[in-house]
Design an enzyme around this catalytic site. Structure first.
Site, mmCIF file in Angstrom:
data_model
loop_
_atom_site.group_PDB
_atom_site.id
_atom_site.type_symbol
_atom_site.label_atom_id
_atom_site.label_comp_id
_atom_site.label_asym_id
_atom_site.label_seq_id
_atom_site.Cartn_x
_atom_site.Cartn_y
_atom_site.Cartn_z
ATOM 1 N N GLU A 40 0.846 -1.195 0.000
ATOM 2 C CA GLU A 40 0.000 0.000 0.000
ATOM 3 C C GLU A 40 0.884 1.248 0.000
ATOM 4 O O GLU A 40 1.772 1.382 0.838
ATOM 5 C CB GLU A 40 -0.916 -0.001 1.228
ATOM 6 C CG GLU A 40 -1.663 1.282 1.496
ATOM 7 C CD GLU A 40 -2.460 1.785 0.310
ATOM 8 O OE1 GLU A 40 -2.362 2.990 0.010
ATOM 9 O OE2 GLU A 40 -3.180 0.974 -0.317
ATOM 10 N N GLY A 54 -21.714 1.419 -0.507
ATOM 11 C CA GLY A 54 -22.860 0.558 -0.279
ATOM 12 C C GLY A 54 -22.468 -0.899 -0.420
ATOM 13 O O GLY A 54 -21.622 -1.246 -1.245
ATOM 14 N N ARG A 113 -16.414 4.225 4.118
ATOM 15 C CA ARG A 113 -15.367 3.443 3.461
ATOM 16 C C ARG A 113 -14.236 3.173 4.451
ATOM 17 O O ARG A 113 -13.646 2.089 4.464
ATOM 18 C CB ARG A 113 -14.838 4.193 2.242
ATOM 19 C CG ARG A 113 -13.786 3.441 1.445
ATOM 20 C CD ARG A 113 -13.391 4.213 0.197
ATOM 21 N NE ARG A 113 -12.455 3.466 -0.625
ATOM 22 C CZ ARG A 113 -11.134 3.462 -0.452
ATOM 23 N NH1 ARG A 113 -10.603 4.178 0.535
ATOM 24 N NH2 ARG A 113 -10.345 2.754 -1.237
ATOM 25 N N TYR A 217 -34.024 13.920 -7.748
ATOM 26 C CA TYR A 217 -33.526 14.107 -9.104
ATOM 27 C C TYR A 217 -33.817 15.521 -9.603
ATOM 28 O O TYR A 217 -34.917 16.047 -9.418
ATOM 29 C CB TYR A 217 -34.181 13.106 -10.057
ATOM 30 C CG TYR A 217 -34.027 11.657 -9.665
ATOM 31 C CD1 TYR A 217 -32.941 11.222 -8.907
ATOM 32 C CD2 TYR A 217 -34.980 10.710 -10.044
ATOM 33 C CE1 TYR A 217 -32.805 9.891 -8.551
ATOM 34 C CE2 TYR A 217 -34.848 9.373 -9.689
ATOM 35 C CZ TYR A 217 -33.764 8.975 -8.944
ATOM 36 O OH TYR A 217 -33.635 7.658 -8.589
ATOM 37 N N ASP A 309 -11.345 -0.957 -9.350
ATOM 38 C CA ASP A 309 -11.404 0.316 -10.064
ATOM 39 C C ASP A 309 -10.285 0.504 -11.076
ATOM 40 O O ASP A 309 -10.369 1.392 -11.924
ATOM 41 C CB ASP A 309 -11.351 1.481 -9.068
ATOM 42 C CG ASP A 309 -12.660 1.674 -8.322
ATOM 43 O OD1 ASP A 309 -13.643 0.989 -8.659
ATOM 44 O OD2 ASP A 309 -12.701 2.514 -7.399
#
Length: 463
Positions: A40, A54, A113, A217, A309
């Site tokens: 890392e 989520g 997170r 929205y 990602d």
């Protein structure tokens, strides 16, 4: 379940990136008794960046297999109700989250997170395998092994290098450098930015109840909130930018940019009398970032492979980024465990065959998830007349069809195939097994829309 004690092939894996993807893979490899290290670049594994994620049933079931789900679950409450608001004041509510939990045995939850990374790190059984302050500067490949060089001069040797180092992946950059001529121009320009996002976490706000989820929205903008344990509010504001940027020439944003955005949209309604200003006023952390979107065609080269990602980046609208990364880790670990219990060698050819199978198993599903996220961002921000119409008049009237499509998408998720299926798994996994991959709504959905469109036009003309 395979007997991991019968290992015949010694495999050494170098994971670059202590992300959700990287730590999930590390847990999987630990369960398979496969030698590995995690490198890392940052000084800590779980910094507070104001972001949240989520966890849906497809990710939750994998985390349950790895023995970390109970800890994650204690930090949050299940989402049971979704509320949707449109700029004309029309709103509706849906029990889709509750139905998903009833079908699959796992709820939809949101949490920091930082907390997810903290739990993955704390529950990991071999912390000496995790090395911080290790920025990768070079990757070398031979027929016999791969070597990862870090900026402090250390060299790590293994059979496989896994790039779990996110959108700014050093492993991907090295792979592209070595595979020059094999990686097409399309991949070189695959990631683009059309949206920016302010992420935040706020203290409780009266009117936003725990276990509920709000979608508000607007044109070029959406505000989405999740209400967690003790009333904490996880929220993001998605904003359409004035132009499209191609990675790596993408904008960067500061804390002052986040403040300006929230000031500009302070009066935008969230739910009831609650507006963006209330989210900002009660914030404990917030940050703003460009949202890259893209899906690569090339995922591996010789002894190097990407996951998470670093190969597929999507907006947070459907909450599948971390879940898709967990699926990647589960599939790759399952293939490596199979190799480790075989009599095969770890030549470049053998490793390449395993990685090709990994891509073959993952690409179609990842593409469908990416398409749904891409469509979702544009639906939620009312990107054009058709999406305005579909969002306002179709989805509120076809909630059962939306639930069915959601169930089909969840049921296609992989498991860590050498670990037992958790007992709490619901009947939905088998009831919807074998469903085709679910991408963005296409022609059939537009056909369904036509009679509704006709009725709306008649109402507007003759009311």
């Amino acid at each position: 379940m395979s007997d991991t004690s019968a290992t015949k092939t010694e495999i050494r894996v170098i994971i670059v990136g202590g992300s959700v993807a990287g730590l999930t893979l590390a847990h999987c490899l630990a369960k398979a008794n496969i030698s590995h290290v995690v490198l890392e670049k940052r000084a800590e594994i779980s910094p507070q960046e104001g972001a949240f994620l989520g966890i849906w049933p497809n990710g939750g079931r994998i985390f349950d297999q790895l023995g970390v789900y109970a800890d994650l679950e204690q930090c949050t409450v299940p989402i049971h109700t979704m509320r949707v608001r449109f700029p004309d004041g029309f709103s509706f509510s849906s029990e889709l989250p509750r139905c998903v939990q009833e079908r699959f045995g796992y709820p939809i939850v949101s949490l920091d997170r930082q907390k997810v990374l903290e739990i993955l790190h704390d529950r990991y059984p071999a912390k000496s395998n995790i090395h911080i302050n290790k920025r990768v500067t070079e990757i070398r490949q031979t027929e016999r092994e791969a070597q990862v060089v870090t900026d402090d001069g250390a060299v790590y040797k293994g059979d496989l290098v896994v790039g779990a180092d996110g959108i700014h992946s050093a492993v991907r950059a090295e792979m592209w450098r070595q595979a020059k001529g094999l990686v097409g121009r399309r991949d070189g320009q695959a990631f683009a930015v059309e949206y920016a996002c302010v992420f935040g976490i706020s203290t409780p706000i009266p009117g936003l109840e725990s276990g509920e989820h709000v979608n508000s929205y607007s044109d070029g903008l959406c505000v989405i909130t999740f209400h967690g344990k003790d009333g904490r509010i996880f929220w993001f504001i998605l904003i359409k930018l004035h132009k499209r940027f191609v990675y790596p020439k993408t904008p960067r944003f500061s804390a002052s940019d986040a403040a300006k955005v929230c000031a500009e949209y302070a009066s935008v309604p969230v739910w009831g009398e609650i507006c963006v200003r209330d989210l900002w006023r009660n914030k404990t952390s917030a940050s703003m970032t460009a949202l890259e979107e893209g899906l690569l065609k090339t995922w591996n080269f010789k002894r190097v492979v990407l996951l998470g990602d670093s190969i597929h980046k999507m907006t947070p609208n459907i909450g599948q980024g971390a879940n898709t990364a967990a699926e990647d880790a589960a599939v790759l670990a399952s293939l490596l465990q199979r190799l480790s219990t075989s009599a095969s060698s770890t030549t470049s050819g053998t490793i390449d065959a395993v990685l090709r199978e990994y891509v073959s198993l993952r690409y179609k599903r990842v593409k469908s998830t990416y398409q749904r996220a891409y469509f979702g961002a544009r639906l939620h921000t009312r990107d054009n007349v058709l999406k305005c119409f579909v969002g306002r008049y179709i989805f509120p009237r076809f909630s059962q069809q939306v639930l069915e499509r959601t169930s089909q998408a969840i049921a296609g998720a992989p498991l860590v195939d050498f670990l037992p299926t958790p007992k709490r798994s619901g009947a939905g996994w088998s009831d919807y097994a074998g469903s085709p991959e679910v991408g963005a709504p296409t022609v059939p959905w537009l056909v369904i829309s036509l009679p509704v469109l006709a009725s709306v036009l008649c109402y507007l003309m003759f009311a």
